[in-house]
Design a protein around this motif. Structure first.
Motif, short mmCIF file in Angstrom:
data_model
loop_
_atom_site.label_atom_id
_atom_site.label_comp_id
_atom_site.label_asym_id
_atom_site.label_seq_id
_atom_site.Cartn_x
_atom_site.Cartn_y
_atom_site.Cartn_z
N GLY A 9 0.68 -1.21 -0.25
CA GLY A 9 0.11 -0.01 -0.14
C GLY A 9 0.89 1.18 -0.02
N GLY A 10 0.47 2.45 -0.63
CA GLY A 10 1.18 3.55 -0.77
C GLY A 10 0.80 4.61 0.29
N SER A 11 1.39 5.56 0.43
CA SER A 11 1.05 6.64 1.37
C SER A 11 -0.49 7.13 1.24
CB SER A 11 1.96 8.05 1.12
OG SER A 11 1.43 8.52 -0.31
N ARG A 12 -0.98 7.22 -0.03
CA ARG A 12 -2.38 7.46 -0.05
C ARG A 12 -3.30 6.39 1.02
NH1 ARG A 12 -5.98 7.94 -5.49
NH2 ARG A 12 -7.97 8.48 -4.39
N THR A 13 -3.06 5.17 0.48
CA THR A 13 -3.82 4.10 1.17
C THR A 13 -3.76 4.33 2.79
OG1 THR A 13 -3.26 2.60 -0.64
CG2 THR A 13 -4.18 1.62 1.61
N PHE A 14 -2.49 4.47 3.36
CA PHE A 14 -2.46 4.63 4.83
C PHE A 14 -3.10 5.96 5.11
CE2 PHE A 14 0.79 1.38 3.88
CZ PHE A 14 0.64 0.50 4.72
N ALA A 15 -2.81 7.24 4.61
CA ALA A 15 -3.28 8.08 4.80
C ALA A 15 -4.81 8.08 4.91
CB ALA A 15 -2.84 9.36 4.08
N THR A 16 -5.59 7.35 4.10
CA THR A 16 -6.90 7.17 3.92
C THR A 16 -7.56 6.51 5.19
OG1 THR A 16 -7.17 7.26 1.79
CG2 THR A 16 -9.04 6.18 2.66
N MET A 17 -6.79 5.12 5.49
CA MET A 17 -7.02 4.46 6.73
C MET A 17 -6.84 5.13 8.02
SD MET A 17 -8.42 1.96 5.36
CE MET A 17 -8.81 1.49 6.81
N ILE A 18 -5.87 6.04 8.22
CA ILE A 18 -5.61 6.97 9.35
C ILE A 18 -6.58 7.72 9.54
CG2 ILE A 18 -4.24 8.69 10.35
CD1 ILE A 18 -1.80 7.42 9.01
N ARG A 19 -7.39 8.13 8.29
CA ARG A 19 -8.71 8.97 8.52
C ARG A 19 -9.69 8.42 8.96
NH1 ARG A 19 -11.27 11.21 4.36
NH2 ARG A 19 -10.09 10.28 2.73
N ALA A 20 -9.84 6.92 8.43
CA ALA A 20 -10.98 6.14 8.96
C ALA A 20 -10.80 5.77 10.32
CB ALA A 20 -10.92 4.51 8.06
N SER A 21 -9.53 5.61 10.95
CA SER A 21 -9.20 5.39 12.35
C SER A 21 -9.91 6.64 13.31
CB SER A 21 -7.83 5.31 12.67
OG SER A 21 -7.40 4.08 11.97
N ALA A 22 -9.86 7.97 12.54
CA ALA A 22 -10.27 9.13 13.25
C ALA A 22 -11.69 9.43 13.21
CB ALA A 22 -9.38 10.32 12.54
N GLY A 23 -12.34 8.60 12.23
CA GLY A 23 -13.66 8.68 11.94
C GLY A 23 -14.33 7.82 13.14
N LEU A 24 -13.78 6.85 13.42
CA LEU A 24 -14.12 5.61 14.48
C LEU A 24 -13.66 6.00 15.72
CD1 LEU A 24 -13.81 2.58 12.51
CD2 LEU A 24 -15.91 3.45 13.14
N GLY A 25 -12.85 7.04 16.00
CA GLY A 25 -12.33 7.21 17.18
C GLY A 25 -11.14 6.25 17.74
N LEU A 26 -10.80 5.24 16.97
CA LEU A 26 -10.05 4.06 17.54
C LEU A 26 -8.44 4.83 17.16
CD1 LEU A 26 -11.56 1.45 15.39
CD2 LEU A 26 -11.95 1.90 18.03
N VAL A 27 -7.98 5.23 18.50
CA VAL A 27 -6.37 5.76 18.46
C VAL A 27 -5.55 4.35 18.41
CG1 VAL A 27 -6.20 5.59 20.92
CG2 VAL A 27 -4.96 7.21 19.68
N PHE A 28 -6.00 3.10 18.84
CA PHE A 28 -5.03 2.13 18.88
C PHE A 28 -5.06 1.69 17.30
CE2 PHE A 28 -7.05 -1.89 17.67
CZ PHE A 28 -8.53 -1.41 17.54
N ALA A 29 -6.03 1.76 16.55
CA ALA A 29 -6.02 1.46 15.27
C ALA A 29 -4.86 2.31 14.50
CB ALA A 29 -7.25 1.33 14.36
N GLY A 30 -5.36 3.86 14.85
CA GLY A 30 -4.35 4.76 14.22
C GLY A 30 -2.83 4.60 14.35
#
Length: 706
Positions: A233-254
């Motif tokens: 996965g590239g930087s775009r993939t991980f940036a998107t999934m970090i945003r998803a972690s923020a949306g769920l409020g899951l700091v451990f996933a981030g």
């Protein structure tokens, strides 16, 4: 693997138990571990990989599918003519091309004339049968994305299908992106499932669309499927999934994604850093957000905006303002989001001078016409007593949205200028702007603050009749206040009982305020008891009832309320008022003698008391203030009086004074300030916890109802 100077490479996965036995295998141990991925799947959602494994041959979209009948065969002529026999029509493949029109479409899109491009495309649709080059379809896709046109998406996709266009991988991804950007996620997911081949662009597009639409769980699920297929996965993939972690409020996933990015060498990527700052801020870890920001090798505008927004989100307004000045000194270009945030921060800090500087910077940097930033300015000036400045900014805006109108209407209402609020509401309707429930809340609140009973009821009834907006509890609270202002307490109580939903705390609070003003003990007690059940820890409800008992001579009942306060451990806070003079805030408490100019302030206060006493001022002591301690009642020098006295000795004659309070102004100060404004010839604006009070020539804009 040891990573120097990193805080997140050793994550406490043992502290989090996986709820699933699902495991994925990866060829390279530097990526996610089995436990990490089972953690995602077990904690967040059940996986359904089979759902994403369909392989269908070509693009098909349910919203544009249609049955195409085969072309009818020509009827053979019965007349024999000695001419060379031609190939039958059905065996002839006629290709129609209009390169001139196609080039015009592409040129129109290149110059951002998207509607003109669709007008040209309509000619091709009308004539039919034209074969378009992939570049023309690409241009039409760009036009659809820019216009966010669902109808355009359907037209373009329908034309592709009806003309048998077979897209390559690039165009399949573009069509997918077109559906995603236009919010057609159901069709986008179907297209994704039917793609014969998917690359990282395909996966990033659909995952990004899911995150943008708030489907964070589905985004996580799809990411795990993608990771199983690619293990990359590239930087775009991980940036998107970090945003998803923020949306769920899951700091451990981030943090898992943060760790993975560091192991893959993406820790310095700008997009990932900005996403991490946003994620840590939204998850309440502002220190971690600051750490990521400090580690950025190059701090961009988005990075600065993210950390400033993070501080503002958690109430660190002064720190956010300090970061803004650091950003300005660093030479990084500021955008309209920067100025919009700073204006909102200034509103929270009640700093007019800082807001003026932000306004000047907004114009200086070329964002003077930006709708978002100017709407923030309108809101700020309204909230801090500069309603004329707010109107000036509003009138200069070339484009206005419903939020802009709402801000100005609410501003007029809060300042007791209900006639102008109603006038702006009517002008809004005349210009074709569609009101929403916030618009009606603003205009109904304006009517209640100004006592515009008849007009308020007309607007309230028009909500459902003319605009198909169902009144909510907050709209009912405005009408209860309107009835209470006129002393129609029985009618207000009946309106609460007839509401099509359970009464809310705001509705009972509006009735309780009316009972306090009109000294209706029995109904006030009933409303207070209702509020106790809903908000047992809200101090102001007890104090309002205490005021009702005290003013009615019910000392035994008042003592019972005080005992209840002590039993619950509720303590009245010290009153606080402040005024800004020459860019500095001066804060005062009741009986305060800590100011460097205390002697001059008290001399001025004594002089004012002598002058207003000659005009009929008599001190009142029968009311306590909501949320303040009893010392405020015993003290003659209330905090707002001291702030006004300092303002009078520190500013030029005729300068309006702007006072801000943490509490609702008491009856004694309200009477005193009206007379102070009269004898000094000053306009004094007091913003208390209830509303704005404009004191001028011995009267107040609230009409003595607050």
């Amino acid at each position: 693997m040891e990573i120097p100077l990193l805080r997140y490479q050793n994550l406490a996965l043992d502290q989090i138990q996986s709820a699933s036995s699902f495991h994925l295998s990866f060829s390279d141990p530097k990526f996610f571990s089995h436990r990490s991925l089972s953690l995602f799947s077990g904690y967040c959602f059940p996986l359904n990989i089979r759902k994403w494994r369909n392989r269908l041959p070509r693009i098909r979209c349910s919203s544009v599918e249609q049955e195409l009948k085969p072309r009818p065969k020509p009827i053979p002529s019965k007349i024999e003519v000695d001419e060379p026999k031609a190939t039958p029509l059905e065996d002839t493949h006629v290709v129609k091309r209009n390169s001139g029109l196609c080039s015009q479409i592409e040129k129109s899109v290149l110059y951002k004339r998207y509607r003109e491009a669709f007008e040209l495309f309509e000619i091709l649709e009308f004539e039919g049968g034209y074969e378009l080059a992939s570049s023309t379809y690409d241009a039409l896709v760009s036009a659809c994305i820019s216009l966010k046109s669902i109808r355009g998406v359907k037209r373009v996709t329908n034309y592709m299908i009806s003309n048998g266009f077979e897209p390559d991988q690039y165009m399949r991804n573009r069509v997918l992106l077109m559906h995603v950007k236009c919010g057609m996620m159901i069709d986008a997911r179907r297209l994704f499932e039917e793609m014969p081949e998917r690359n990282l662009v395909s996966w990033n597009t659909i995952i990004g669309g899911l995150v943008d639409s708030g489907d964070f769980m589905d985004a996580f699920q799809l990411f795990l499927v993608m990771w199983q297929e690619f293990s990359d996965g590239g930087s775009r993939t991980f940036a998107t999934m970090i945003r998803a972690s923020a949306g769920l409020g899951l700091v451990f996933a981030g943090r898992q994604f943060h760790s993975c990015c560091l192991k893959m060498g993406l820790g310095a990527d700008i997009f990932i850093s900005c996403a991490l700052i946003d994620m840590y801020s939204k998850c309440g870890n502002i220190e971690d957000a600051q750490y990521v920001f400090d580690e950025m090798p190059r701090k961009t505008t988005v990075g600065w905006n993210s950390i400033i927004a993070g501080y503002a989100l958690h109430g660190y307004s002064e720190e956010a303002l300090s970061m803004y000045y650091d950003m300005r000194d660093s030479g990084v270009r500021m955008d309209h989001f920067t100025f919009s945030m700073i204006i909102r921060i200034c509103a929270r800090l009640a700093s007019l001078e800082h807001a003026k500087q932000a306004h000047a910077g907004l114009v200086r940097h070329g964002f003077g016409l930006d709708i978002v930033a100017n709407t923030s300015l309108v809101d700020f000036y309204c909230k801090w007593g500069r309603i004329e400045d707010a109107r000036h900014v509003f009138d200069q805006m070339p484009l206005k949205n419903v939020i802009s109108w709402n801000a100005l209407i609410a501003g007029y209402g809060n300042h007791g200028r209900g006639d102008e609020a109603v006038e702006m509401f009517e002008k809004m309707l005349q210009e074709g702007m569609v009101p929403n429930h916030v618009t009606f809340l603003a205009v109904l609140s304006a009517c209640s603050h100004s006592g515009l009973s008849e007009r308020g009821w007309e607007i309230f009834e028009s909500m459902s009749r003319d605009h198909k907006i169902k009144p909510r509890a907050m709209h009912y609270a405005c009408m209860i206040e309107l009835l209470g202002r006129e002393g129609l307490l029985d009618e207000a109580s009946a309106l609460i009982r007839s509401a099509p939903f359970n009464p809310t705390a705001n509705m009972w609070a509006a009735l309780l305020t009316a009972c306090r003003v009109h000294e209706n003990l029995e109904l006030g007690k009933f409303a207070a008891e209702k509020l106790y059940g809903m908000e047992p820890e809200k101090l102001s409800n007890y104090v309002v009832l205490l005021n009702i008992y005290s003013s009615s001579g019910k000392l035994k009942e008042a003592a019972s309320v005080v005992q209840t306060l002590r039993r619950k451990g509720l303590r009245m806070l010290p009153a606080c008022s402040w005024i800004e003079v020459k860019k500095h805030l001066h804060i005062f408490h009741s009986g305060d003698k800590s100011h460097s100019e205390t002697r001059e302030i008290y001399q001025k206060m004594d002089d004012l008391m002598i002058r207003i006493t000659k005009h009929g001022y008599i001190p009142e002591e029968k009311h306590l203030l909501p949320d303040v301690d009893e010392h405020e009642r015993r003290s003659f020098y209330h905090s707002e009086k001291l702030a006004i006295a300092y303002g009078l000795i520190s500013t030029a004659e005729g300068t309006p004074l702007q006072i801000v309070q943490s509490h609702r102004i008491c009856g004694d100060c309200h009477s005193a300030v009206k007379l102070i404004a009269r004898v000094t010839g000053r306009e004094i604006v007091v913003r208390d916890a209830s509303r704005f009070h404009h004191f001028k020539d011995g009267s107040c804009s609230c009409g003595n109802y607050w």
